[in-house]
Scaffold this active site. Structure first.
Site, mmCIF file in Angstrom:
data_model
loop_
_atom_site.group_PDB
_atom_site.id
_atom_site.type_symbol
_atom_site.label_atom_id
_atom_site.label_comp_id
_atom_site.label_asym_id
_atom_site.label_seq_id
_atom_site.Cartn_x
_atom_site.Cartn_y
_atom_site.Cartn_z
ATOM 1 N N ASP A 1 38.491 38.517 37.209
ATOM 2 C CA ASP A 1 38.292 39.954 37.070
ATOM 3 C C ASP A 1 37.202 40.425 38.038
ATOM 4 O O ASP A 1 36.118 39.848 38.093
ATOM 5 C CB ASP A 1 37.892 40.301 35.630
ATOM 6 C CG ASP A 1 37.870 41.795 35.371
ATOM 7 O OD1 ASP A 1 38.667 42.520 36.010
ATOM 8 O OD2 ASP A 1 37.069 42.240 34.536
ATOM 9 N N SER B 1 30.414 38.141 33.676
ATOM 10 C CA SER B 1 30.998 37.681 32.415
ATOM 11 C C SER B 1 30.152 36.536 31.863
ATOM 12 O O SER B 1 28.967 36.722 31.602
ATOM 13 C CB SER B 1 32.455 37.259 32.643
ATOM 14 O OG SER B 1 33.069 36.924 31.429
ATOM 15 N N THR B 2 30.722 35.346 31.719
ATOM 16 C CA THR B 2 29.994 34.226 31.121
ATOM 17 C C THR B 2 28.713 33.927 31.896
ATOM 18 O O THR B 2 28.746 33.693 33.094
ATOM 19 C CB THR B 2 30.877 32.967 31.100
ATOM 20 O OG1 THR B 2 32.130 33.286 30.520
ATOM 21 C CG2 THR B 2 30.215 31.853 30.306
ATOM 22 N N MET C 1 33.787 33.579 34.240
ATOM 23 C CA MET C 1 35.011 32.803 34.291
ATOM 24 C C MET C 1 36.187 33.723 34.597
ATOM 25 O O MET C 1 36.261 34.837 34.099
ATOM 26 C CB MET C 1 35.222 32.096 32.950
ATOM 27 C CG MET C 1 36.392 31.130 32.924
ATOM 28 S SD MET C 1 36.453 30.266 31.339
ATOM 29 C CE MET C 1 37.849 29.174 31.611
ATOM 30 N N HIS D 1 31.401 41.506 30.340
ATOM 31 C CA HIS D 1 32.406 41.226 29.318
ATOM 32 C C HIS D 1 31.709 40.884 28.005
ATOM 33 O O HIS D 1 31.081 39.830 27.879
ATOM 34 C CB HIS D 1 33.291 40.050 29.737
ATOM 35 C CG HIS D 1 34.145 40.342 30.934
ATOM 36 N ND1 HIS D 1 34.579 39.355 31.794
ATOM 37 C CD2 HIS D 1 34.657 41.503 31.418
ATOM 38 C CE1 HIS D 1 35.321 39.897 32.752
ATOM 39 N NE2 HIS D 1 35.380 41.204 32.549
#
Length: 365
Positions: free
Chosen positions: A301, A179-180, A298, A205
């Site tokens: 997930d 993600s991030t 973050m 993401h």
């Protein structure tokens, strides 16, 4: 202490709405809201913000130029808040490559209504940016992640059940979730891979319309093929499939062949695509023939899905804290016993290549 935010946007309405929404969020304070980057630079001489919320198209200096200047002089988390169009998608990708932490898209019409109804997305992006390890950001970073209120598990898309036992074969697969900070991390990993490597399935993401441009950019840089996934795409050696933004990706098996299904469905762990959904599907149809990797991001997930993969016999890796932009997803996976080993980002590509040596010879499933 509050997160100090500077808003840079040439629209007075946008500055007013964004400032109101952010100031209303606990622990966030808008210190300045200015019309262009030159004014921003003047204000930053006295108070340097923790996070900058930045438009792209502005007079006197565009946002991308300003972003590159900031990341070169004093790396600071930046959230791009801009209009997303087919033309603008590449601009947004340029922003990620220049070092933006997150992207929040906004429409041209009913802008005020949109910003008010999507306040949680903006606030979540600012909080994620404030937590980012900026030393790992320049010159590339990841896209914003919506933060809806209801949190569902992978059960909402792929009901739980016992993994189907599968003997080890020569057909190996690698599943990656991030993600991030993930666009930077994926670029480092995928560009280091040789043409001969296992088939790879990836959830990063990202919002809709971003993943196609992201995949195309990686494809131009890598020896392997990288593409945005479509239903019935084969998972093949030397190919990486990236889940489309706004869709879940599920891996299936037909005999000895793997392929993916791209599907609608509810947000899982507040995300679509969800890493947990992908990892659960891989645990079921690949079992010990898979390598699961959870990287910077973050939230949590992927943590449960990676544990399911490990319980099904797959090898599992987590990116270590030092090399992560945000050590959230790997940390949660480690806490749940899902990670077999934690490695620095620079070592992950070699582990993927090593996965090719895990050949079978123990029969069919």
């Amino acid at each position: 202490m509050s997160i100090k935010v500077m808003v840079v946007d040439d629209s007075a309405v946008v500055r007013q709405v964004l400032s109101g929404l952010l100031n209303a969020a606990p622990g966030i304070e808008v210190t300045h809201a200015v019309a262009d980057p030159l004014l921003a630079m003047e204000r930053m001489k006295t108070v340097w913000p923790d996070v900058i919320v930045l438009d792209v198209e502005m007079p006197r200096m565009d946002g991308i130029t300003f972003l590159r200047q900031i990341m070169g002089e004093r790396p600071t988390p930046v959230v791009i808040c801009s209009t997303l169009t087919e033309k603008g998608t590449q601009t947004s990708m340029d922003a990620l490559a220049a070092g933006a932490v997150a992207i929040v898209t906004k429409p041209k019409l009913e802008l005020k209504k949109f910003l008010q109804s999507n306040a949680s997305e903006l606030v979540g992006a600012v909080r994620a940016a404030a937590a980012a390890n900026v030393s790992r950001l320049a010159p590339r970073a990841a896209a914003a992640v919506p933060v809806p209120r209801v949190k569902l598990t992978a059960d909402a898309v792929l009901p739980p059940g016992e993994p189907r036992a599968m003997a080890q074969t020569t057909e190996q697969v690698v599943a990656i979730g991030t993600s991030t900070g993930g666009t930077q991390a994926l670029e480092e990993v995928l560009t280091a891979l040789p043409r001969v490597c296992p088939g790879i399935v990836i959830v990063q993401h990202m919002p809709e319309k971003f993943t196609a441009a992201f995949a195309a950019r990686l494809n131009s840089l890598c020896e392997i093929e990288v593409k945005e996934a479509a239903s019935n795409d084969r998972v093949l050696p030397g190919r990486a499939l990236i889940a489309p933004g706004g869709k879940h990706m599920i891996m299936r098996r037909n005999g000895a062949q793997y392929f993916v299904e791209v599907a609608d469905g509810p947000l899982v762990n507040r995300h679509r695509p969800s890493v947990d959904v992908l990892f659960r599907s891989v645990s079921r149809c690949a079992g010990a023939n898979a390598l699961g990797i959870i990287m910077t991001g973050m939230g949590d997930d992927g943590a449960n899905g990676l544990l399911e993969m490990r319980q099904a016999g797959a090898r599992t890796l987590g990116q270590d804290e030092r090399s992560c932009v945000v050590y959230g997803m790997p940390k949660e996976a480690v806490k749940r016993g899902a990670v077999e080993r934690s490695l620095p980002l620079s070592a992950i590509a070699a582990e993927i290549v090593q996965q090719m040596s895990r050949t079978g010879g123990r029969g069919e499933s």
